[in-house]
Every structure is written in C-alpha cells, then in structure tokens.
Design an enzyme around this catalytic site. Sequence first.
Site, PDB file in Angstrom:
ATOM      1  N   ASP A  72      -3.048 -68.733  11.357  1.00  0.00           N
ATOM      2  CA  ASP A  72      -2.509 -67.464  11.826  1.00  0.00           C
ATOM      3  C   ASP A  72      -2.290 -67.549  13.323  1.00  0.00           C
ATOM      4  OD1 ASP A  72      -2.202 -65.846   9.628  1.00  0.00           O
ATOM      5  OD2 ASP A  72      -4.363 -65.488   9.485  1.00  0.00           O
ATOM      6  N   ASP A 126      -2.320 -44.071  19.200  1.00  0.00           N
ATOM      7  CA  ASP A 126      -2.091 -45.409  18.627  1.00  0.00           C
ATOM      8  C   ASP A 126      -3.332 -46.268  18.834  1.00  0.00           C
ATOM      9  OD1 ASP A 126      -1.224 -47.812  17.794  1.00  0.00           O
ATOM     10  OD2 ASP A 126       0.611 -47.835  19.006  1.00  0.00           O
ATOM     11  N   PHE A 161       2.153 -44.398  12.101  1.00  0.00           N
ATOM     12  CA  PHE A 161       3.030 -45.505  11.739  1.00  0.00           C
ATOM     13  C   PHE A 161       3.070 -45.624  10.213  1.00  0.00           C
ATOM     14  CE2 PHE A 161       3.731 -49.885  10.561  1.00  0.00           C
ATOM     15  CZ  PHE A 161       4.767 -50.269  11.377  1.00  0.00           C
ATOM     16  N   THR A 162       4.244 -45.768   9.669  1.00  0.00           N
ATOM     17  CA  THR A 162       4.328 -46.080   8.236  1.00  0.00           C
ATOM     18  C   THR A 162       5.230 -47.291   8.059  1.00  0.00           C
ATOM     19  OG1 THR A 162       6.289 -44.750   7.826  1.00  0.00           O
ATOM     20  CG2 THR A 162       4.163 -43.627   7.587  1.00  0.00           C
ATOM     21  N   THR A 199       9.105 -46.070   8.065  1.00  0.00           N
ATOM     22  CA  THR A 199       9.804 -45.746   9.322  1.00  0.00           C
ATOM     23  C   THR A 199       9.640 -46.847  10.352  1.00  0.00           C
ATOM     24  OG1 THR A 199       7.841 -44.640  10.163  1.00  0.00           O
ATOM     25  CG2 THR A 199       9.446 -43.284   8.971  1.00  0.00           C
ATOM     26  N   ARG A 200       8.576 -47.607  10.233  1.00  0.00           N
ATOM     27  CA  ARG A 200       8.237 -48.673  11.150  1.00  0.00           C
ATOM     28  C   ARG A 200       8.226 -48.191  12.601  1.00  0.00           C
ATOM     29  NH1 ARG A 200      12.315 -52.782  10.163  1.00  0.00           N
ATOM     30  NH2 ARG A 200      11.162 -54.186  11.515  1.00  0.00           N
ATOM     31  N   LYS A 211       8.237 -44.610  19.047  1.00  0.00           N
ATOM     32  CA  LYS A 211       8.040 -45.966  19.572  1.00  0.00           C
ATOM     33  C   LYS A 211       7.951 -46.898  18.365  1.00  0.00           C
ATOM     34  CE  LYS A 211       3.966 -47.367  20.403  1.00  0.00           C
ATOM     35  NZ  LYS A 211       2.579 -47.213  20.823  1.00  0.00           N
ATOM     36  N   ASP A 217      -8.582 -63.690   6.059  1.00  0.00           N
ATOM     37  CA  ASP A 217      -9.671 -62.750   5.960  1.00  0.00           C
ATOM     38  C   ASP A 217      -9.345 -61.565   5.072  1.00  0.00           C
ATOM     39  OD1 ASP A 217      -7.834 -61.705   7.651  1.00  0.00           O
ATOM     40  OD2 ASP A 217      -9.173 -61.486   9.366  1.00  0.00           O
ATOM     41  N   ASP A 232      -4.869 -61.960   1.527  1.00  0.00           N
ATOM     42  CA  ASP A 232      -4.877 -63.419   1.704  1.00  0.00           C
ATOM     43  C   ASP A 232      -5.499 -64.128   0.506  1.00  0.00           C
ATOM     44  OD1 ASP A 232      -3.697 -63.626   4.165  1.00  0.00           O
ATOM     45  OD2 ASP A 232      -5.581 -63.351   5.251  1.00  0.00           O
TER      46      ASP A 232
END
Lengths: 572, 670
Positions: free
Chosen positions: B301, B338, B367-368, B371-372, B385, B508, B512
């Site tokens: 990662d 945020d 944030f979803t 809509t990002r 934002k 983690d 994954d």
Amino acid sequence: MFTELTGVIVTFLLTLLIAFPLGRYIARVYRGDRTLLDFMGPLERFIFRICGIDPTKKMSWKEFLKAMLTINLLWFIYAFVLFLFQGKLPMNPDGNPSMSPDLTFNTAISFLVNCNLQDYSGETGATYLTQLFVITFLQFVSAATGIACLVALLNGLKEKTTQNLGNFWMIFTKTITRILLPICVVIAVLLAFHGTPTSYDGKDTVITMQGDTVQVSRGPAAGMIAIKHLGTNGGGWFGANSAHPLENPDYFTNILEMVAQLLIPIAMIFALGFYINRKKFAYVTFAVMTIGMLCLLIPTMITEIHGNPAIARMGIAQPMGAMEGKEVRFGPAASAFWSIVTTIISTGSVNSMHDSSMALSGLMQLLGMMVNAFYGGCGVGILNYYIYVIIAVFIAGLMVGRTPEFMGHKVEAREVKIAALVTLLSAFLIKGFTALACYVLVYHGNAPWAVKPSAWLNNPRYHGFSEMLYQFTSTNANNGSGFEGLADNNVFWNVTGGIVMILGRYLPIIGPIAIAGLLANKKYIPESSGTLKADSLTFGIMVFVVIIIVTALSYFPPLALGPIAEYFSLKA
Amino acid sequence: MKKLILPALKESFVKLKPGSMFRNPVMFTVYLCTIVMFFVCIWIMSGEHSQGSLTYNVFILVILFITVLFANFAEAIAEARGKAQANSLRKTREDTPAKKVFAVGEIFVGEVKVVPSSQLRKGDVFIAETGDIIPMDGEIIEGLATIDESAITGESAPVIREAGGDKSSVTGGTKVLSDKIKVRVTTEPGESFLDKMIALVEGASRQKTPNEIALTILLASFTLIFLIVCVTLKPFADYAQTPITVAAFVSLFVCLIPTTIGGLLSAIGIAGMDRALRANVITKSGKAVETAGDLDTLLLDKTGTITIGNRKATHFWPADEVDEKTFIEACVLSSLADETPEGKSILELAGATPASYSVNDARFIPFTAETRCSGIDVSGMKIRKGAVDAIRTLVSRAGEIIPLTMEAKVREIASNGGTPLAVSEGGKAMGVIELQDIIKPGIQERFQRLRKMGVKTVMVTGDNPLTAKYIAEKAGVDDFIAEAKPEDKMNYIRKEQQGGKLVAMMGDGTNDAPALAQADVGVAMNSGTQAAKEAGNMVDLDNDPTKLIEIVEIGKQLLMTRGTLTTFSIANDVAKYFAIVPALFITSIPALQALNIMQLKSPESAILSAVIFNAIIIPILIPLALRGVAYRPIGASALLRRNLLIYGLGGIIVPFIGIKAIDLFLGLFM
C-alpha cells in the site's frame, strides 16, 4: 609420442566438427522440420500403417514408458528364443552350438539393454543368424530406445506446461530411419574398404608366413561393427572385439570407430541446445562433460605412456610405454584414449585389454563407468546427467535461498525422491553384487559348481578384486566392456550380470522420464534475477562438484581396496 | 541465553524417547548405532577379544551418545529460545479481570460484572476503560480509545482504536490509556494467534514443510548409500583378509552419514520461525516463512509503506478573481467537520483550529461515495470540497465552468505527484488545495535491494494514475495500481499467480481479506479487522507495512541455512574417508598408508578423531543454525559461488584441520 598425441587430438576435433552440424540436424528431425532425408517419409508411413500406429498420438510420461517397456519385453523374448536354439537354425556355416540357458539370459539382456557384455566369443558362440538378426537388430533398436527416451525428456523441458512427452513410436522410428541407419551405411562401407569382412561364407583357411594352416573366422561383420560404435553398444563380432585385426584393421579404422562412438553422444548435447532452444545450457553441459573426460583421460595417457614401473625396475626399457595387452598398430596413447572413451560413453568395445592397463588407468576406467554421464551412452548419458542436475539444482537452490527450480519448474519432494533412488540404485547394484561375489568367493570357494568360485579370478589380491568390481560396474553402467581375466561364462556371473544389467538400464531411464513428466505438469515459473540460472557456468561447476562428490562418497572404499591399493603397491 | 541452556540440556535427554527420535531418520540411525555399541561393550566384558580394548569401545560408545545428545540439544535450544520469546508474550495474557457485559443480567439488562478473563468465550462482550488491561482479543463494537500496545509490539507510542473501519481490533494484554470501549471477543481461549504460534514453536504441532521433507529424503538416501558402503565393506574386507571391528564399522557409518545437517535440521526450521517472531511477526505455519523466501511480487500500500502517513495539504491555490483570504476561509469552513487526515492537514496549513471558528446553524455535508465531496452549508454559503471531477460536475450543473488557469493548476499539481482538491461555493469554482505525499526516507534503497533479490514491487494506491506514476517513479517501485479498488488487488494477484509467480501482500481491512487469502503470503496487521487476520497467514504485531521486506529475507535465510549446512555436512565426508579407510586396512594393505595424508598417529586415534570431530561440529554450528546464514542480494550465481566456496570448499578443508588437531591432542594420551 608427438604423433600419437596428435592422433588423439585430431580424432576428438574431427568428432566435434561432425557432431555439431549433426546435432543441429537431429534437432530438426525431431522438430519435424524439412531435412535432407525426407525421402524416408514414405518408408516410415509404411511402417506405421502395417503396425497400426498412430504417430500423431500424444503420450504422457506413463504412456510413453509403457510403450517403450512393452516393445522391449517383446524383443527380449525374441532374442531369448533365437539364442537358445541358434545351433539348430539356418545361417550357421561354422556349426556353432546353441547357448546354455544362463548364457542366453545374460546375452539376450545384454544386447537388449545396450550393454553388450559378452560372456561368449563371437567366433564360436554365435551364428550369422543371431549375429545379424538378433545382435545387430538389438544394437539398432536399443540405441534408438535410449535416444527416444532422451527426446521424451527434452519434450518435457521444451514446453512451459505439458502432459505430452511425444509419441514413442514416431520418435523411435525416425531415430533409426533418419539418424542411425544412414550414418551406419557410411561407416560400414568405409570399414569394408579397409578390410573388415562382409561375407556370408564360413571360416577361411589361411596359410601363414610360417607355413602353419590357420582357420580364420569371418562373416558379414562390417555392418554390425558400424552400429556397435554408432549406437554405443560395443558388442564385437569377434571375441577380441576391436583389438581383432579384422574388426579394426588399421589406424584409420581406429579413428573411424572412435569418432563413431563419440559422435551421437556429443551430437545429442548440441541437439538438446537446438531442440529446446537453450544453447547455452548445451554448451555448459558439453564443457562439464569434456572436463570430466579430460580429468580421467590425462592421468590415463600419462601413466600408459610412461610404462610399467615394475618392468622398469627390472631394468627393461619401455620406449613405447606400457604395451602389455595393447596392439602395436595403435600404441599406448590411442589405446588409452579408447579405453577412457569406451568407458565414459557406455560403448564398452575395446581395442586393448583393460585387464592389462596400469592400475591408475583401471581406476579411471572404473570411475568413467561409475559416473556414466560424461557424454554417456546414446541418449541415456544425458538422462544420467539429468539426475545429477536434479540433485545439484536442489542443493544449489537451497544455497541461494529459493525453493529449487529447474527450467521454470519447482523441484519438490517427489522429484528428489526419484533422483535419490536412481543414485542409490547404482551404488547398491555395484557394491551389493561385488560384495556378494566376494562373499561367495571367500566362504564358498569350493562350491561344487561348473566353475568353482575359487577359480573365477585370473589374478590374486587387489587386481582380482578389481576384476569383480569392474564386471558389476560395467554391467550396471550398461557398458559391457570386460576387465577380462574373469571366468564369467557360468551361472553365477551370467545370472547376476543379467539382473544388474536389466535394473541398471530401465530404472535410470524410468526415473528421469518420470521426473521430466512430473515437472512438465507443473506450473511454469518465469525466471527472475533471484532464480539460479541452469545455463550459467557456476551451475555447471555445481553439477560437476555433485558428480565428483556423489561418486567419490559412494565408491571410495571399494576403489581403495582395488585399483588404489594396487597403484600404491606398484609404486612402492 | 544462559538460563536457556540448562532446560535445553534437560530436554535433550527427554528427547531420547525412541518415538521422538524416529522423526529424524539420520539421527535415529546414530541412536541405533549407539545401542549396537552398547551391546558390543557388554560382549567385550563377557570375554570377547576380537573387538579391541574395552576402553576404546566405551569411548566410541560415549562419543556416539554425545552426538545424539548434541543433536537433541540443538533442537531443544532452538525450541527454548522460541518458547522464551513466546512466554514473554504469554505473560501479557495471564488471567486479568474482565468487565463482562451480560445482555440479560441478574438485576438489569446490559449488566456489567467482573469475571476472570479465562471465562470469556467467543461472542462475549466486555468493557474496557482507562487503565484496564484488555483481557482478550476482540473487535471494538462501540467507542474509541487510545491504547498502549507496547506489551506486544515494544512500541511505546499509543495508538487509537475505534469501532467500525479498519482499526477496530484490540489484542489481549494491551492497556487502555484513555476513554472507554465495548469489545466483542473474537477467539476462544487457547486459540488466539499467539497460542497457535506458541504451539508451533514448541514443536507439538510443528509439521515438516515440503522443502524440509524433500531435504530429509535426500539425507535419508545419503544415509542409505553409506549403509551400503559399510555393509558391503564386510565382504570386501573378508576378501582382503582384514578383520574389521564393529566399532570401526559403526564409526565409519556414523561419520559418513550427514549427522551435522541431520542434527541441526529441525533447529534451523524452528529458528526461522523464531526469527520471524523476533521481527514481531506471528506466522501461522513454517511453510509461510519458506514461501516468503520465494516471493516474486510484493503488493504494498502506498500510504504508510512508501509514503509517510497521509497526504498533507501544502498549498492553497485560489482561482483568478478569488481573494486568497476568502479562499482559505472557505477551505477551513469546509474542513471543520472533516475528520480525515487530509481535512485536518488543511486546518493545520491554514493555522486554524476548530475551536477558533464558531459557526452557527451550520449544516455539515458528509462525504459519500456518490457525491465524492463533502462540505458545509453556513450563512447562506454552500461550500463543497472534493475531487476535481466531482466539483466540475457541480460547477457545470450550475451553468458555470472551471477557469482555464485553474484547470492548468490541477494538471500541474497532478503531474508533480500531488493530489488536487477542488473547492466550490454555490456552483462557482474557488480554487484548488494541493495535497502532497511525502516519500519515506530510505525506501528507495530497500526497493533497490528487493530488485536485486528478484522481487518485483507493486504500489497500490487510490490516487489517479498520473499521481501514482509520479510517486512510483520517485520511490522506485516497479509497477503500480492506481485508483485501486479492493477487487483490483485481487485481480492483480490472480494475474501474477497465473504467470507462475508467488505474491505477497499486506492488508488490514475486511475488504482486503479475499486478497490476503488469495496471496501466497498474506500479512495482516495486528490492528486490522478479525476477518483480515483470519485470511492472512502471518500477523504483523507492529503494523509496519515495510515488514514484508524483512519477511522475505527471513525466508531466504531459512532455505540458505539448510542448503549450506547440507553442503558442509556432505563435504566433510571427504576428510573422514581419508581418516578412516586407511585406518581400517593399514595392517593388511600397508600401501594404503599413502592415503593417510593427515599422518594420523594410529588407526585407533584416527577413528576416534573422526568420530569426535563429527560430534563436536554439531554444537559448534548451533549458533550459525540459530542465527541463519546471512543473505546478500548479489544475484543467484554470485551467491552460489560464494556459498559453494565457503561451505563447500570450507567443508572439505575444515575437517582435515579439525581431525588432525584432535589426533595430535589424543596423541598426548595414547
């Protein structure tokens, strides 16, 4: 001496000169490319049709081995019957007798397995029928069997992942029609022009210069002598093999027969490189084998050229070197070269008596047969080498911190088990049977047999031990040369020899093909910079070291009691 | 170390049980030989004269016995080390009081009662508060806490664990420093990873790995070859009219068989797992460690492995006609709620704290994935934002366009490896925030080292391809997966595996887990979810993503140690032959004195020296077996040459010197 050395070097270089293009040609044959001998195609298709063979059928390693073993069993029965009744069958102008059952057992196996140990003498023990239609026949097919098995191995190496090791019948037939037969024709013609007999008449009567009348055996010998060398068989038409003046008349035929026996084993190495497209691996293999040969050859030549210290101590000059048991027309250098070539390659034909070689030469000849992979016999030499490679790959792989892999396939427990068993087998057969012979000799020396065990050996002490050790080493390696001096045409030696030959032939063929089949079935792993490259010089050295260590560790004690003890006793 | 030796010595006697000896064919034959010599000694005591003096035979018997003990000791000390390591971990899980939550209690629902931790079962729920030791492995179902994991990881900095997400797992034995969490127990007692690891090290459940099996087969066949050598020597000697004593046969046999590697083999395997444990990695099987040595591809990662932590805001770039101060204020307002590291870093860059802004009647837009973008509606402003694409959609829906200069800035940021974050207000683009990754110092060298080992590194990131490429190049990884979704990792692993490669990854999150299971070596972080830990075959207690690199080296070391000691052991035989064979035959074949190149004093001293050397080489090599042969990424051929020279050639020369020295020493007494 200089000319003699030149003769040896020229012979070897000449072989390389022919072997390289031949190797390229052999690869083309098995790849199915166009070759000069495509006119054999109709003949091959005719053979396939009458035998009901589908030459395009794919074979797994098990099917391949089944086909190979089945046809070998048929040949064994055929040979057994003909030897047993040869006295009563036609083409027997000299009226030679049939073979005894134990001699038949030994001889049939001997030619079937490409060993060509002869416990009989060709002049009196075989007929023209058996010489031509059994012995010569088996000399062709046993050589082709070995080569076909090698091609199966190469088919396994060539593909990334495959079940198919090729069609045994097709590979086998092509080997004879496109490789063995054409080359043999050339050699036989050359031999015939240099005095090797090619006649169906019986013994000739000759009056010597002294005025004596002598019966001289002859027969259609040239063809057999050609395949005897080309197919690394080694069984002679005459009892004295290539020391016989009709079997090997002059220095030219000596070179010819020499080149003939070296030719296919060396060409197969190059063919390997072209066929599986790993030329570097082929060159490294060739280098390892050649260095191995030189390690055995150089001490032999030196000791033979220097002559016998025991004779020197008597105050007798030996300007020609050690000449006991050697032909004057060849001399010690060419004889030494021959004795090493014939033992490292499993030919086993002789142009001098190995029993009379110096102790050190005897050691080298024994080592050549114990390794049995410095060039080695037709096809089988590389199969034997492959076993050493697998062991080397395993140990070397661990030493570089990676699960061992060879040409993209992981070498795991099953493959190691097979390789270990094959290695074990040689050690077991050679030492086990020599021990058995020693036991019988020491504890049952006066057993009421046709030949009493106490009368087996021509020589006492170390040399007598070497004679027994040599016999089983030679049979296990499918070499077939004899140290002679051993009374071997009796039940004990015929039967034990037969058993050792048959085990020493088929298990070391089955093993590598099984490994190749198992490996080819596995997933292909692309090489990375952490992979140990099988075609690197370092790995070549590793294989060489493995060969030396395995051989030395397996055979040091018997060698110490035979040739090494003799060598030091002679020196002292 | 000292306190390990005594119990290990005791254990080496316990291991003399035939049942446990039988597991190792090479040492088992030595064991049998010892028994044979014992009977020979009795035979001599009852008046037999053909076997040499009693003292000599007893001496041989004792040395053989010691050889077996040395081999047992090697195994025992490796186990003891592993156990010591495991015990220190186990201490952390001694019975601790647990505040168990009873769904239906005696008095009321959700009653909390203190019970010993051993009474907790899978599925039970407990509460841990400030100062509590967490009694069992579990998953937080409610709350957030700072936890001191130093007992497990040795790392003193506290970590934060919270319900939901990928950091919800807690380990028994760790300590809650602040706050209160509710935890559901995820393992039955005695089945946690640590318990499994302890069992593995203790040998009870230790199974031989495939590679170990293959090597055992090879060693067993060498043993058989030497058995044939010794058995056939009897008729050979009869032929040569040389009597050979049983002691001589047994000595020759024991010297020749690969006792050195045979005695150290299991110690090497245990030490490999122990080394992994020292690196704070719990392995679920010895095979996983071996596989690690073969890895071709590492999936790493980006965040935390290649770059330090998370991206940070490094610049505010207001659009034309937008005042910088207004822009920064908009940025701060939109980031107030945020909680992501990026959001926090924006406040940090602006030099603001949430407390310094008091906003009334604000409506935070979370944030979803659809809509990002996130934002805030406050005092009539609709600040948003988010990713440039998302903001562009917003802007164009309002009938506006993003100014060209701003678009240019976006491209410039992306091509420099940064991530642009666009901000809009009421459908009007205000500017971009530049976020930058910081590549860990020294990471390039590590990747360089991996490349030399033949391992390909792949960076996995959610960034866009442009940014990913920039970071990949800067860090020196071989490949990258950009805009990675969990299934992308899975697909990449499958694709590599189809090409015959072995792939490792670290992860983690629960998402994954499938990829961890698919990978040949899946390392789950200890902080990760239970699903991830179940799916992988290793657990890293330190949660350190660069640990994969160490794991690869541990795996390689393990294989190399086996290979080099095998070579050494077999090479030793050359010298032993030169010592023993002349000794056996010197009386009947004086010429063989020429083979006595070490000029050993007498046949007896020659045989004794060889047997003694054979025995003491085992304890001498124990430290090497435990430490492992150092791996150097110098390419396979060079490595082979090096090891062949040290352990192959060395293996031939060392015993010549050793046996001669022992012979000189024995000469003082004989």
